[in-house]
Write a protein that holds these residues in place. Structure first.
Motif, short mmCIF file in Angstrom:
data_model
loop_
_atom_site.label_atom_id
_atom_site.label_comp_id
_atom_site.label_asym_id
_atom_site.label_seq_id
_atom_site.Cartn_x
_atom_site.Cartn_y
_atom_site.Cartn_z
N ALA A 180 0.81 -1.22 0.00
CA ALA A 180 0.00 0.00 0.00
C ALA A 180 0.85 1.27 0.00
O ALA A 180 0.36 2.34 -0.37
CB ALA A 180 -0.94 0.00 1.20
N ALA A 181 2.11 1.17 0.41
CA ALA A 181 2.99 2.34 0.43
C ALA A 181 3.50 2.71 -0.95
O ALA A 181 4.11 3.75 -1.13
CB ALA A 181 4.18 2.08 1.36
N TRP A 182 3.22 1.86 -1.94
CA TRP A 182 3.75 2.06 -3.28
C TRP A 182 2.63 2.41 -4.25
O TRP A 182 1.51 1.92 -4.13
CB TRP A 182 4.48 0.79 -3.75
N GLY A 183 2.96 3.28 -5.21
CA GLY A 183 1.99 3.75 -6.19
C GLY A 183 1.87 2.83 -7.39
O GLY A 183 2.08 1.62 -7.29
N ARG A 184 1.53 3.42 -8.53
CA ARG A 184 1.31 2.63 -9.74
C ARG A 184 2.41 2.90 -10.77
O ARG A 184 2.94 4.00 -10.86
CB ARG A 184 -0.05 2.95 -10.35
N SER A 185 2.70 1.88 -11.53
CA SER A 185 3.75 1.98 -12.54
C SER A 185 3.38 1.13 -13.74
O SER A 185 2.67 0.12 -13.61
CB SER A 185 5.08 1.49 -11.96
N THR A 186 3.86 1.52 -14.91
CA THR A 186 3.74 0.66 -16.07
C THR A 186 4.95 -0.25 -16.16
O THR A 186 6.07 0.15 -15.78
CB THR A 186 3.61 1.47 -17.37
N VAL A 187 4.73 -1.45 -16.65
CA VAL A 187 5.83 -2.39 -16.82
C VAL A 187 6.59 -2.10 -18.12
O VAL A 187 7.65 -2.68 -18.37
CB VAL A 187 5.29 -3.84 -16.80
N ILE A 188 6.05 -1.18 -18.94
CA ILE A 188 6.73 -0.79 -20.19
C ILE A 188 7.77 0.27 -19.85
O ILE A 188 7.45 1.39 -19.48
CB ILE A 188 5.73 -0.23 -21.22
N ASP A 189 9.02 -0.07 -19.98
CA ASP A 189 10.09 0.85 -19.59
C ASP A 189 10.24 1.97 -20.59
O ASP A 189 10.27 1.75 -21.82
CB ASP A 189 11.41 0.09 -19.47
N GLU A 190 10.36 3.19 -20.09
CA GLU A 190 10.44 4.36 -20.96
C GLU A 190 11.73 4.42 -21.76
O GLU A 190 11.81 5.07 -22.81
CB GLU A 190 10.29 5.65 -20.14
N PRO A 208 -0.70 -3.17 -18.79
CA PRO A 208 0.67 -3.25 -18.25
C PRO A 208 0.88 -2.41 -16.99
O PRO A 208 2.02 -2.13 -16.62
CB PRO A 208 1.49 -2.68 -19.40
N ILE A 209 -0.21 -2.00 -16.32
CA ILE A 209 -0.09 -1.12 -15.16
C ILE A 209 -0.31 -1.91 -13.88
O ILE A 209 -1.32 -2.61 -13.72
CB ILE A 209 -1.09 0.04 -15.25
N GLY A 210 0.65 -1.80 -12.98
CA GLY A 210 0.54 -2.54 -11.73
C GLY A 210 1.11 -1.76 -10.56
O GLY A 210 1.39 -0.56 -10.65
N ASN A 211 1.29 -2.46 -9.46
CA ASN A 211 1.83 -1.86 -8.25
C ASN A 211 3.34 -1.66 -8.42
O ASN A 211 4.07 -2.57 -8.79
CB ASN A 211 1.54 -2.76 -7.05
N ALA A 212 3.81 -0.46 -8.12
CA ALA A 212 5.22 -0.14 -8.31
C ALA A 212 6.13 -0.97 -7.41
O ALA A 212 7.25 -1.30 -7.79
CB ALA A 212 5.46 1.35 -8.08
N GLY A 213 5.67 -1.30 -6.23
CA GLY A 213 6.47 -2.15 -5.35
C GLY A 213 6.62 -3.55 -5.90
O GLY A 213 7.72 -4.13 -5.89
N VAL A 214 5.53 -4.10 -6.40
CA VAL A 214 5.58 -5.42 -7.03
C VAL A 214 6.55 -5.41 -8.20
O VAL A 214 7.40 -6.30 -8.33
CB VAL A 214 4.17 -5.84 -7.50
N LEU A 215 6.44 -4.38 -9.05
CA LEU A 215 7.23 -4.36 -10.28
C LEU A 215 8.67 -3.92 -10.07
O LEU A 215 9.61 -4.60 -10.51
CB LEU A 215 6.55 -3.45 -11.30
N HIS A 216 8.87 -2.79 -9.38
CA HIS A 216 10.22 -2.23 -9.27
C HIS A 216 11.09 -2.97 -8.26
O HIS A 216 12.31 -2.89 -8.34
CB HIS A 216 10.14 -0.75 -8.89
N VAL A 217 10.46 -3.63 -7.32
CA VAL A 217 11.24 -4.38 -6.33
C VAL A 217 11.35 -5.84 -6.74
O VAL A 217 12.43 -6.32 -7.09
CB VAL A 217 10.63 -4.23 -4.92
N TYR A 218 10.23 -6.55 -6.76
CA TYR A 218 10.29 -7.99 -7.02
C TYR A 218 10.30 -8.33 -8.51
O TYR A 218 11.00 -9.25 -8.94
CB TYR A 218 9.14 -8.68 -6.31
N GLY A 219 9.54 -7.58 -9.32
CA GLY A 219 9.54 -7.86 -10.75
C GLY A 219 10.90 -7.67 -11.37
O GLY A 219 11.34 -8.48 -12.21
#
Length: 204
Positions: A39-49, A75-86
């Motif tokens: 919940a402390a993390w926002g939203r992010s796309t998995v498509i890298d800029e 391709p939009i998910g939780n930034a913690g899920v993606l940027h940390v574990y993904g």
């Protein structure tokens, strides 16, 4: 490290087995889910800029969010899920190397003035997400962090004090939720290149 490499390649075809092959990762996802840490993390796309492509496959995206107990629509998910574990399971090359390098190389923990190994994914006793959340929150609380307002959104960009080599840690949040953190070689250049306020670093 070899085990993580093997899991990342397995994840392309069998993400569930890949995560299960890393007991510390499966356990971290379950623990963070139970504690509500995402919940402390926002939203992010998995498509890298930078590369214009997904940094993890659809199957990995879905499996990670399911284990985190979060609804997400590719391709939009939780930034913690993606940027940390993904990112740990990403094999997509970028101009800055593999995404997982921020958690493995030691550069980010040094830039955050943390002990050696403090941000290694498997380091006990706390999960990587909880340790990353604490480190990013410390950076974002800095008095010299930059606040941007645009389109009803508020973003915060924080850079830590530079190391002797000039590098520093960066943390980014949107609407009070963390999006990402990583080491930067030229923090002055980052500040100078911000330009007009906008969403950055794959935030949505």
């Amino acid at each position: 490290m070899q085990t993580l490499d093997a899991a990342a390649h397995l994840a392309v075809s069998d993400p569930a087995s890949a995560i299960d092959s890393l007991p510390w990762l499966a356990r971290a996802l379950a623990d963070d889910r139970a504690a509500g840490c995402f919940a402390a993390w926002g939203r992010s796309t998995v498509i890298d800029e930078n590369v214009g492509a997904a940094v993890v496959p659809r199957g990995v995206f879905d499996e990670l969010h399911e284990r985190a107990g979060l609804a997400a629509e590719w391709p939009i998910g939780n930034a913690g899920v993606l940027h940390v574990y993904g990112y740990l399971l990403s094999t997509t090359p970028t101009p800055y190397g593999l995404k997982r390098d921020r958690w493995l190389s030691g550069e980010l923990e040094r830039a955050c003035r943390l002990e050696t190994g403090a941000l290694l994914p498997w380091a006990p006793p706390k999960t990587l997400l909880s340790r990353a959340t604490a480190a990013a929150s410390t950076l974002l609380a800095r008095a010299d962090a930059v606040t941007e307002e645009f389109g009803g959104r508020t973003a915060r960009i924080a850079l830590g004090a530079p190391l002797p080599d000039g590098s520093a840690a960066l943390a980014y949040a949107v609407d009070g939720r963390i999006v990402t953190m990583f080491p930067v070689a030229d923090p002055g250049g980052v500040r100078a290149g911000l330009g007009a306020p906008r969403l950055r670093w794959n935030a949505v």
